[in-house]
Design a protein around this motif. Sequence first.
Motif, PDB file in Angstrom:
ATOM      1  N   TRP A  45      11.137   0.458   1.744  1.00 21.43           N
ATOM      2  CA  TRP A  45      11.145   1.277   2.979  1.00 21.43           C
ATOM      3  C   TRP A  45      10.631   2.657   2.567  1.00 21.43           C
ATOM      4  O   TRP A  45      10.404   3.613   3.386  1.00 21.43           O
ATOM      5  N   PHE A  46      10.232   2.762   1.266  1.00 25.71           N
ATOM      6  CA  PHE A  46      10.015   4.025   0.765  1.00 25.71           C
ATOM      7  C   PHE A  46       8.383   4.315   0.507  1.00 25.71           C
ATOM      8  O   PHE A  46       7.884   3.463  -0.029  1.00 25.71           O
ATOM      9  N   ARG A  71       1.528   5.342 -10.245  1.00 25.35           N
ATOM     10  CA  ARG A  71       0.436   4.547 -10.473  1.00 25.35           C
ATOM     11  C   ARG A  71       0.593   3.170 -10.191  1.00 25.35           C
ATOM     12  O   ARG A  71       0.846   2.368 -11.102  1.00 25.35           O
ATOM     13  N   PRO A  72       0.801   2.689  -8.842  1.00 26.27           N
ATOM     14  CA  PRO A  72       1.286   1.285  -8.539  1.00 26.27           C
ATOM     15  C   PRO A  72       0.440   0.533  -8.820  1.00 26.27           C
ATOM     16  O   PRO A  72      -0.819   0.633  -8.969  1.00 26.27           O
ATOM     17  N   ARG A 115       7.405  10.441  -2.037  1.00 24.49           N
ATOM     18  CA  ARG A 115       8.958  10.721  -2.124  1.00 24.49           C
ATOM     19  C   ARG A 115       9.653  10.945  -1.045  1.00 24.49           C
ATOM     20  O   ARG A 115      10.301  11.681  -0.884  1.00 24.49           O
ATOM     21  N   ASP A 116       9.546   9.961   0.180  1.00 21.09           N
ATOM     22  CA  ASP A 116      10.087   9.899   1.176  1.00 21.09           C
ATOM     23  C   ASP A 116      10.078   8.742   2.012  1.00 21.09           C
ATOM     24  O   ASP A 116       9.283   7.791   1.468  1.00 21.09           O
ATOM     25  N   ALA A 147       0.744  -1.170  -0.134  1.00 21.57           N
ATOM     26  CA  ALA A 147       0.000  -0.049   0.019  1.00 21.57           C
ATOM     27  C   ALA A 147       0.869   1.204  -0.003  1.00 21.57           C
ATOM     28  O   ALA A 147       0.770   2.153  -0.755  1.00 21.57           O
ATOM     29  N   ILE A 148       1.881   1.202   0.720  1.00 17.94           N
ATOM     30  CA  ILE A 148       2.708   2.572   0.944  1.00 17.94           C
ATOM     31  C   ILE A 148       4.026   2.636  -0.195  1.00 17.94           C
ATOM     32  O   ILE A 148       4.057   3.510  -0.899  1.00 17.94           O
ATOM     33  N   SER A 149       4.615   1.398  -0.393  1.00 15.39           N
ATOM     34  CA  SER A 149       5.660   1.506  -1.361  1.00 15.39           C
ATOM     35  C   SER A 149       5.273   1.364  -2.689  1.00 15.39           C
ATOM     36  O   SER A 149       5.968   1.716  -3.525  1.00 15.39           O
TER      37      SER A 149
END
Length: 479
Positions: free
Chosen positions: A174-175, A266-267, A180-181, A115-117
């Motif tokens: 981890w990103f 657009r993952p 972009r952090d 979900a995050i990466s």
Amino acid sequence: MYLGLDLGTSGLKGVLIDADQRVLAEAHAPLKVSRPHEGWSEQSPAAWIGAAEAVLGVLARHGLGQVRGIGLSGQMHGAVLLDAACDVLRPCILWNDTRAHAEAAAMDADPRFRAISGNIVFPGFTAPKLAWVARHEPEIFARTDHVLLPKDYLRLWMTGAHVCDMSDAAGTSWFDTGARDWSEALLAAGGMTRAQMPALVEGSAVSGLLRRELADRFGLPAGVPVAGGGGDNAASAVGAGVVAPGQGFVSLGTSGVLFAADEGCRPSPETAVHSFCHALPGRWHQMGVILAATDALNWLAGLLGRPPADLTVALGGALRPPGRGLFLPYLGGERTPLNDAAIRGAFLGLEHETGAEAATRAVLEGVAFALADCRDALAATGTRLDHLIALGGGARSDYWLKVLATTLDLPLLVPQAGDFGAAFGAARLGLMAATGSGAEIATPPPIAREIAPDPALRAAFAEGHVRYRAARDAMKGLS
């Protein structure tokens, strides 16, 4: 002048360009990969420094006193572990190392990672490698003060700064790719902290200044700005001018890559497509990645005791339909679309008549079929590609490019002679950082010719891909 350094798996390349982006000089130093156990792939960071010294030494003969900016590119996902004194704790675990498959599966089972990466947690990514170290080398994990990606270890040597760019950081798991952090949640889930991560800059921004010691040693001006740079594929895209939606390239390097630029994140992790930040601000990209492209051809060449180029030249110029033999190029697992560290390659349909020529064709076709799987995965995300720029060492083979164009059913644009890959892209990023220029200077290279799909063989290669997928699925059931 502007200098680009690309830290690849098999070697480090340096390119020197002028203000008009003409290549003035190139240099290369080879690197070796250590495979102490099955599925392992490692390199010594000290070897990278030795290679960089060799490349800079060669380029210094051309005079480096007018260099105004330096850019860095490199193989992604590697884990360089440093203690508090910045000493390397163990050999770098490389992108094509699959030892952390169990750790990757455990992380991928946590829905926060996708979900995050925006990506599957692949075994070759950085985060599962640190989880593997924590489990199997706890004393080293306890001493780990900083984690760097390969090119960023070169940056540390050059500038003294712990810094990474967005495109490379996006391949760690981890990103937060959209933001972009670094993600505090993913770092904590992996047993890491932000303090262990490098600072972040965009690829075209200044990350640090060249140390006087190195400047004096190689005749460079002191305090030259070093750009954030990019992961190898993002830097290659900058070199090839693939920076806007609809633009793409196919790379036949050690690995194989189908790359498409985008203006948004657009993952689509369920497709095993990589969704990463681009090396330029406000841009992203998608990739389908296979782990063995020229690596597969080199493997066959070693088996037959012949140079790889001899094998492809012997095929002649006229494209032929796929042979009876099939090759699955999964020599060390596969990423897109399989996400399978355990699957292994195979030759199928061998017969008495199968010789070196037929085996070579099967390998070239197998890699093309694997890249067609990547094309289909990208299409499932809504990505459209009208043509592809052909990059990488394998693109020197016209026969392979004909196979690929017909299999992908896309025209391939072959650049004029010259390097428009990662080292050139890194030099462009160095120019951007030094001058404040932006994406407008990342223009496509001059094109020497276009290789169109062969309409008479399009159906035969489509049928070959169907056979390949059936064999792939059967092999996956055995892994």
